[in-house]
Scaffold this motif. Structure first.
Motif, PDB file in Angstrom:
ATOM      1  N   PHE A  63       2.037 -36.314  -4.888  1.00  0.00           N
ATOM      2  CA  PHE A  63       1.127 -35.165  -4.777  1.00  0.00           C
ATOM      3  C   PHE A  63       0.072 -35.222  -5.871  1.00  0.00           C
ATOM      4  CE2 PHE A  63       5.421 -34.013  -3.636  1.00  0.00           C
ATOM      5  CZ  PHE A  63       5.315 -33.219  -2.497  1.00  0.00           C
ATOM      6  N   TYR A  64      -1.159 -34.892  -5.511  1.00  0.00           N
ATOM      7  CA  TYR A  64      -2.161 -34.579  -6.513  1.00  0.00           C
ATOM      8  C   TYR A  64      -2.475 -33.100  -6.318  1.00  0.00           C
ATOM      9  CZ  TYR A  64      -6.571 -33.695  -8.662  1.00  0.00           C
ATOM     10  OH  TYR A  64      -7.541 -33.109  -9.417  1.00  0.00           O
ATOM     11  N   PHE A  65      -2.210 -32.287  -7.346  1.00  0.00           N
ATOM     12  CA  PHE A  65      -2.494 -30.854  -7.177  1.00  0.00           C
ATOM     13  C   PHE A  65      -3.414 -30.326  -8.266  1.00  0.00           C
ATOM     14  CE2 PHE A  65       1.933 -31.541  -8.558  1.00  0.00           C
ATOM     15  CZ  PHE A  65       1.794 -31.219  -9.907  1.00  0.00           C
ATOM     16  N   GLY A  71      -0.432 -34.413 -11.329  1.00  0.00           N
ATOM     17  CA  GLY A  71       0.124 -34.858 -10.053  1.00  0.00           C
ATOM     18  C   GLY A  71       1.621 -34.984 -10.223  1.00  0.00           C
ATOM     19  N   LYS A  97      -3.454 -26.684 -10.436  1.00  0.00           N
ATOM     20  CA  LYS A  97      -2.629 -25.578  -9.920  1.00  0.00           C
ATOM     21  C   LYS A  97      -1.683 -24.990 -10.979  1.00  0.00           C
ATOM     22  CE  LYS A  97       0.926 -24.288  -6.646  1.00  0.00           C
ATOM     23  NZ  LYS A  97       1.714 -24.499  -5.465  1.00  0.00           N
ATOM     24  N   GLU A 132       7.909 -29.040 -11.886  1.00  0.00           N
ATOM     25  CA  GLU A 132       6.505 -28.868 -12.307  1.00  0.00           C
ATOM     26  C   GLU A 132       6.368 -27.856 -13.443  1.00  0.00           C
ATOM     27  OE1 GLU A 132       7.356 -29.256  -9.135  1.00  0.00           O
ATOM     28  OE2 GLU A 132       6.123 -30.946  -8.483  1.00  0.00           O
ATOM     29  N   PRO A 167       1.360 -31.067   1.758  1.00  0.00           N
ATOM     30  CA  PRO A 167       1.968 -30.915   0.421  1.00  0.00           C
ATOM     31  C   PRO A 167       3.010 -29.798   0.327  1.00  0.00           C
ATOM     32  CG  PRO A 167      -0.440 -30.609   0.332  1.00  0.00           C
ATOM     33  CD  PRO A 167      -0.086 -30.780   1.766  1.00  0.00           C
ATOM     34  N   SER A 222      -1.750 -35.630  -0.564  1.00  0.00           N
ATOM     35  CA  SER A 222      -0.346 -35.993  -0.678  1.00  0.00           C
ATOM     36  C   SER A 222       0.045 -37.021   0.373  1.00  0.00           C
ATOM     37  CB  SER A 222       0.512 -34.729  -0.619  1.00  0.00           C
ATOM     38  OG  SER A 222       1.335 -34.692   0.494  1.00  0.00           O
ATOM     39  N   GLY A 228       2.095 -27.969  -3.397  1.00  0.00           N
ATOM     40  CA  GLY A 228       0.688 -27.587  -3.464  1.00  0.00           C
ATOM     41  C   GLY A 228      -0.260 -28.760  -3.596  1.00  0.00           C
ATOM     42  N   GLY A 229      -1.573 -28.439  -3.668  1.00  0.00           N
ATOM     43  CA  GLY A 229      -2.596 -29.457  -3.820  1.00  0.00           C
ATOM     44  C   GLY A 229      -3.212 -29.865  -2.499  1.00  0.00           C
ATOM     45  N   ASP A 230      -4.176 -30.802  -2.567  1.00  0.00           N
ATOM     46  CA  ASP A 230      -4.887 -31.165  -1.347  1.00  0.00           C
ATOM     47  C   ASP A 230      -4.772 -32.645  -1.012  1.00  0.00           C
ATOM     48  OD1 ASP A 230      -6.354 -32.326  -3.303  1.00  0.00           O
ATOM     49  OD2 ASP A 230      -8.226 -31.294  -2.858  1.00  0.00           O
TER      50      ASP A 230
END
Ligand code: 5CA
Length: 443
Positions: free
Chosen positions: A288-290, A315, A293, A111, A199, A207, A203-205
């Motif tokens: 993942f969609y973060f 993401g 972040k 990332e 996740p 996944s 991270g993120g909310d």
């Protein structure tokens, strides 16, 4: 390829450290050699499978607009300090110092590196959406590397990273990747289920893990059985936003969760008693969609169509390429060995010369071998002088989809026996029909 010339160091017995069937079969069939805990060399048979899996993934990623790049395995520590993850990763991260005392690390994921590339080169909403991916080795100093390549320390991952203008666009990208994952796993011969997941350090909310059901899996999942009936290869047109949304929701609305976020009460409103089930599972992918972040902490901004500078939405989407080799074997084997799904098999057809040294058997084996090669079929020809019994066992062990037997009986009948590895179905064909038949299956 002729077995007499092929580097195929098969073993009669699996070494005792191999606890799960996929690890045992990979060692017995000479696919890998452990170099240290959780780190493996890939020998020719194993490497072929790895490359086949890569190719299937690559085609699917390209078809949704992904662009392949290659980032290095070694990363500078400072970008991880910027994102705030340098300390978080703890002992799982392999930290290195170069001769000038600069802090480096062997990347466990990318990332930070991709965000750094983005912020250097991309500035405008006109550059979006963008989906970049690479297939590269990762290192995580796992506390308990085990199950062979399924939980390694060094492992091959396909990781994609998406960049979008806002939440709405980013969710659409997430959905596209989600659907693409279903197709990838189906093409690999697997029935993968999407499961809502934690996740963790990415991270993120939002996944999802993609898992395959298998007794040797490390996760436990709870799900609605109707998920098993949905078609991952449905031919809808995924260029239309509403169609994507509908196709995604068909899957995402089915209840399925990993055990760490399982909620019994919620599971019992949502899912009717006859549809409730749970299983051990192997995680083969994770999306993942973060949001912002990393773009926030690392200053990856774009100018939107109102002229404002905003954080780009991101993401990431991972597939465990090397883990998949083990996972496919867990999913597809019998007591004799591996049963490769056609698309990932290291060779399509095995030829067994049952009477090596006999003029007729040698000549016909060579003829069938050459004809299949010319037709573009990948063939492994057992031209050795091993006993027939050990040739049968060896071919079953390495699991090629089709086997062709050339023996003294063929001399009388002019027919050659074919065996389908997955069904054990056997039938006889004359030379021309045999070549046509196998060519049709594989081209
Ligand atoms: N950056 C994100 C997605 S690009 C990421 O790193 N996700 S991950 O941590 O979930 O890893 C992606 C996939 O790599 C997992 O779904 C799993 O299939 C595989 N994987 C993770 N750890 C290992 C390991 N120790 N050995 C083999 N494969 C692994």
């Amino acid at each position: 390829m002729k077995i007499s010339e092929f580097f195929l160091p098969t073993l009669k017995e699996a070494p005792s450290e191999a606890k799960v069937i996929s690890h045992q079969l990979m060692l017995r069939s000479g696919m890998i050699k452990q170099s240290s805990a959780g780190i493996y060399s890939w020998l020719p048979l194993g490497f072929k499978v790895l490359k086949k899996i890569e190719d299937i993934i690559r085609k699917e990623q390209d078809s949704i607009g992904g662009q392949e790049i290659l980032m290095p395995t070694i990363q500078p520590a400072d970008i991880w300090v910027e994102s705030g993850r340098y300390e978080d990763y703890g002992q799982e991260m392999l930290r290195i110092k170069d001769r000038s005392n600069r802090e480096l690390l062997y990347g466990p994921t990318n990332e930070e590196l991709i965000t750094d590339i983005f912020r250097t080169h991309l500035k405008s909403y006109k550059d979006l959406p963008l989906l970049l991916y690479h297939i590269q080795w990762k290192f995580r100093d796992e506390l308990r590397p085990r199950y062979g390549v399924m939980r390694g320390r060094e492992f091959l991952m396909k990781d994609s990273y998406s960049f979008d203008l806002d939440l709405e666009q980013s969710r659409l990208t997430y959905q596209k990747n989600f659907l693409s994952y279903l197709r990838i796993f189906a093409r690999l011969g697997l029935k993968a289920l999407p499961v809502k997941a934690n996740p963790g350090p990415i991270g993120g909310d939002l996944s999802h893990e993609f898992v395959i059901l298998a007794p040797n899996g490390e996760s436990d999942i709870f799900f609605d059985k109707t998920l098993l009936e949905l078609d991952p290869l449905s031919k809808e047109n995924y260029s239309d936003k509403n169609i994507i949304d509908k196709a995604y929701n068909k899957w995402a609305q089915c209840y399925s969760v990993t055990d760490d976020i399982y909620n019994e009460k919620e599971y019992n409103q949502f899912v009717s008693p006859e549809n409730r089930t749970n299983s051990r599972a192997i995680e083969v992918g994770h999306v993942f969609y973060f949001g912002t972040k990393y773009s926030k902490s690392m200053g990856a901004n774009i100018i939107n169509n109102k002229g404002e500078s905003v954080n780009v939405h991101m993401g990431s989407y991972g597939i465990g390429v090397s883990r998949l080799v083990g996972a496919i074997i867990e999913y597809s084997h019998d007591d004799k060995g591996i049963i490769w799904p056609i698309n990932v098999a290291p060779f399509s057809v095995g030829i067994l010369n049952l009477k090596n040294g006999d003029e007729y058997c040698d000549r016909m084996s060579e003829l069938i071998y050459q004809n299949l090669l010319i037709a573009g079929v990948e063939v492994l020809y057992d031209d050795t002088s091993e006993r027939a019994g050990s040739k049968f066992a060896n071919m079953d062990l390495i699991g090629l989809p089709y086997q062709v037997f050339i023996g003294l009986k063929s001399k009388e009948t002019g027919l050659f026996e074919i065996k389908e590895r997955s069904t054990n179905k056997r039938y006889f064909l004359a030379l021309d029909s045999l070549i046509n038949h196998l060519t049709e299956i594989f081209n």
